[in-house]
Design a protein around this motif. Structure first.
Motif, PDB file in Angstrom:
ATOM      1  N   CYS A 128      -6.090 -31.716   5.274  1.00 47.43           N
ATOM      2  CA  CYS A 128      -5.692 -30.431   4.707  1.00 47.43           C
ATOM      3  C   CYS A 128      -6.725 -29.365   5.109  1.00 47.43           C
ATOM      4  N   SER A 130      -7.258 -26.654   3.729  1.00 52.21           N
ATOM      5  CA  SER A 130      -7.873 -25.982   2.576  1.00 52.21           C
ATOM      6  C   SER A 130      -8.789 -26.908   1.791  1.00 52.21           C
ATOM      7  N   CYS A 131      -8.229 -28.054   1.307  1.00 51.36           N
ATOM      8  CA  CYS A 131      -9.031 -28.870   0.377  1.00 51.36           C
ATOM      9  C   CYS A 131      -9.593 -30.120   1.026  1.00 51.36           C
ATOM     10  N   LYS A 147       2.449 -30.489   4.719  1.00 48.97           N
ATOM     11  CA  LYS A 147       1.851 -29.774   3.574  1.00 48.97           C
ATOM     12  C   LYS A 147       1.067 -30.744   2.689  1.00 48.97           C
ATOM     13  N   CYS A 148      -0.052 -30.263   2.168  1.00 43.41           N
ATOM     14  CA  CYS A 148      -0.904 -31.097   1.319  1.00 43.41           C
ATOM     15  C   CYS A 148      -0.268 -31.292  -0.062  1.00 43.41           C
ATOM     16  N   ARG A 150      -1.807 -32.146  -2.707  1.00 41.55           N
ATOM     17  CA  ARG A 150      -2.722 -31.699  -3.759  1.00 41.55           C
ATOM     18  C   ARG A 150      -2.707 -30.186  -3.925  1.00 41.55           C
ATOM     19  N   CYS A 151      -2.759 -29.443  -2.791  1.00 41.31           N
ATOM     20  CA  CYS A 151      -2.916 -27.988  -2.935  1.00 41.31           C
ATOM     21  C   CYS A 151      -1.891 -27.188  -2.140  1.00 41.31           C
ATOM     22  N   GLY A 152      -1.006 -27.878  -1.405  1.00 45.52           N
ATOM     23  CA  GLY A 152       0.024 -27.150  -0.648  1.00 45.52           C
ATOM     24  C   GLY A 152      -0.495 -26.571   0.667  1.00 45.52           C
ATOM     25  N   GLY A 153      -1.788 -26.834   0.974  1.00 47.06           N
ATOM     26  CA  GLY A 153      -2.389 -26.315   2.221  1.00 47.06           C
ATOM     27  C   GLY A 153      -1.740 -26.929   3.458  1.00 47.06           C
TER      28      GLY A 153
END
Ligand code: AMP
Length: 181
Positions: A128, A130-131, A147-148, A150-153
């Protein structure tokens, strides 16, 4: 202090196993690879220099890594139970530097995996942006492609997980890190 070094070729699962050890024993995690990727993302001078080595699958020079590790340890402070070193030391010079810093290693774990398995794991690995959560396109796919969970990143393939770079990273591991083990 309880200090642990976790060894293993790229893609052997050092990060995943480190997470389990941290949850169980409450030690701090220092992944030099993660610190370097954060420097690259932040666009620092260290990050810019490190990217030149990382993207080609080479090791970042010892002097840079040793200074960076020492600064990371300073930031953690003295009040910690111990550290799990993930991806450090990777050369004999780095291990000697750790000794000089007065840091004793209590345990060393080595994850052993065949090159074939490593190639499969790394070429399917996605991270990801982002995270930094990790996935595998076959073994651990996200619920929604790309898409992640956990965070949608956005999920990306690490620059150094490209097939042509993976083989070189394995050769570097055999040359520089296996002798240290
Ligand atoms: P990793 O996330 O541990 O697989 O590290 C990714 C990349 O960062 C490596 O392929 C190296 O280019 C660089 N790197 C990480 N840790 C070190 C280290 N201890 N010494 C030299 N280079 C490192």
């Amino acid at each position: 202090m309880n200090n642990i070094v976790i060894f293993g070729a790229p893609g052997s699962g050092k990060g995943t196993q480190s997470d389990k050890i941290i949850a169980e024993f409450g030690v701090e995690h220092i992944s030099t690879g993660e610190v370097l990727r954060a420097e690259i993302k932040a666009g620092t001078e260290l990050g810019k220099t490190a990217a030149l080595y990382i993207n080609d699958g080479n090791l970042v020079p010892d002097a840079l890594i040793i200074d960076m590790l020492s600064a990371t340890l300073d930031k953690k402070g003295k009040d910690i139970k111990g550290v799990i070193f993930d991806g450090f030391p990777r050369t004999i010079a780095q291990a000697e530097a750790l000794d000089k810093m007065g840091i004793a290693v209590d345990k060393v774990l080595s994850i052993e995996l065949s090159d074939e398995e490593i190639l499969k794991r790394l070429s399917g690995r996605r991270e990801c942006a982002s995270c930094r959560a990790t996935y595998h396109i076959e073994d651990k796919p996200p619920v929604k492609e790309g898409k992640c969970d956990r965070c949608g990143g956005e999920l990306i393939c690490r620059e150094d997980d490209k097939p042509e770079t993976i083989k070189h990273r394995l050769a570097v591991y055999e040359d520089s890190t296996a002798p240290l083990k």
